[in-house]
Design an enzyme around this catalytic site. Structure first.
Site, mmCIF file in Angstrom:
data_model
loop_
_atom_site.group_PDB
_atom_site.id
_atom_site.type_symbol
_atom_site.label_atom_id
_atom_site.label_comp_id
_atom_site.label_asym_id
_atom_site.label_seq_id
_atom_site.Cartn_x
_atom_site.Cartn_y
_atom_site.Cartn_z
ATOM 1 N N HIS A 217 -2.961 6.528 3.988
ATOM 2 C CA HIS A 217 -1.414 6.821 4.292
ATOM 3 C C HIS A 217 -0.923 8.107 3.795
ATOM 4 C CE1 HIS A 217 -1.316 2.667 5.462
ATOM 5 N NE2 HIS A 217 -0.434 2.045 4.617
ATOM 6 N N CYS B 190 0.760 -1.267 -0.143
ATOM 7 C CA CYS B 190 -0.118 -0.124 -0.133
ATOM 8 C C CYS B 190 0.850 1.486 -0.017
ATOM 9 C CB CYS B 190 -0.802 0.168 1.158
ATOM 10 S SG CYS B 190 -0.188 -0.386 2.735
#
Ligand code: A2P
Length: 340
Positions: free
Chosen positions: A244, A130
């Site tokens: 993120h 990710c």
């Protein structure tokens, strides 16, 4: 019109699994049927989305005989046990785990970057890490323009990276703090995540880097076909729910210009330029939760590296970092006729 496919979600009760279902439905994936699977614990559980009830079944090898495609999001050990078996049974696997990302048989795909690498698949395609995907949504357009030489990354990783349990842990610690109660003991993370940041994601290796930090290097090399690329990363868990962020400093072969960097980022599919520092406009995780593009901003000439740029990227860990990228890979296979 593409032929409809029978598609399975393996790990359908997890944080990524639930969004896989939503994205398949909302994006109009040409599915004859969407089937949900998880562990034996979840057999018979009902998951509803948009008025349709789906019954979760147990993941067993035989299920793959009836699936054209399977989106795996149930951890590395399950993929190691069943991934290639599923492929052998005629089901194309798109796997969210790290099990086979460095395996030569498994292309590692970000559809905006290396879609053509998916053509040669042998039945299993790996979905990248990710943080790596989010970072590359800022770095790749700059690489195409200036030629990437090396980069330094510091991540600010949301708790969703530790799955449903990670998100629940931040919520329960925050609620306990607000109620003036003792905080529940950490479980999904090594330390309390509420009111803290933890410079430790995944397991430490002899080099002192963690596995997560090495994924940024190894996966960036494979995705961008830059086998010699040097990358140094520090991965940090922060008390953010599900997007993120990555701070990046990158050195390029060619002289860089901030104006041109902004142009190429703005033109790159999947990235959104948010870079008006005078108006306090820059990427922030709260603005990229449940958003398709990743936000790229704070682009400036780096004061340390030659031909260097510094930048900041935010993107939804569960979407572009996992479920959305996986669904985009499935869409790519369908559009190009590469499912079989
Ligand atoms: P289950 O709910 O039945 O345990 P997350 O990353 O959010 O924790 O989600 C992990 C997902 O992987 C869940 O859907 C979980 O199902 C699934 N899972 C875990 N172990 C297995 C297994 N051995 N077989 C199939 N699915 C599994």
């Amino acid at each position: 019109m593409a032929q409809p496919y029978t598609i399975g979600i393996i790990g359908a009760t997890g944080a990524v699994g639930r969004d896989l279902l939503e994205l398949l439905v909302d994006r109009g994936f040409p599915a004859k049927e969407i089937r949900l699977f998880a562990s034996a614990r979840s057999k018979g559980k009902i998951i509803s989305y948009k008025g349709v009830e789906y019954t979760v079944d147990e993941t067993k090898e035989a299920i793959f005989d009836d699936l054209d495609l399977a989106l795996f999001s149930a951890g590395s050990s399950l993929t190691k046990a069943m991934g290639w078996e599923a492929a052998k049974r005629g089901c194309v696997v798109i796997d969210n785990s790290s099990a086979f990302r460095q395996d030569e048989r498994a292309p590692l795909i970000v559809p905006e970057i290396n879609p053509e690498a998916a053509e040669q698949h042998s039945g299993l395609i790996a979905n990248p890490n990710c943080s790596t995907i989010v970072a590359l949504m800022g770095i790749y357009p700059l690489h195409r323009e200036f030629g990437l030489k090396r980069m330094i990354a510091s991540t600010y990783q949301a708790v969703s990276g530790a799955g449903q349990a990670g998100m629940e842990e931040l919520v329960s610690q925050t609620k306990a703090w607000a109620a003036g109660e003792p905080l529940p003991r950490p479980d999904a993370f090594k330390h309390q995540i509420f009111d803290n940041i933890i410079p430790h994601v995944d397991v430490f290796q002899d080099s002192g880097y963690t596995k997560e930090e090495m994924k940024m290097a190894l996966e960036s090399r494979k995705i961008m076909s830059l086998p010699e690329l040097r990358v140094s990363t520090t991965c940090v868990r922060v008390p953010v729910m599900r997007a993120h962020s990555v701070s990046l400093q990158a050195e390029f072969e060619k002289p860089v210009s901030v104006a041109r960097a902004r142009e190429v980022v703005a033109a790159f599919e999947g990235a959104e330029l948010v870079d008006e520092p005078a108006d306090n406009v820059y990427p922030m995780p709260m603005n990229y939760t449940r958003r398709i593009p990743c936000g790229v901003g704070r682009i400036r000439k780096d004061l340390v590296l030659d031909n260097g740029l510094a930048l900041f990227v935010s993107g939804d860990q569960i979407w572009k970092g996992a479920a959305l990228n996986a669904v985009q890979i499935a869409e790519l296979l369908v559009a190009r006729g590469w499912v079989n």
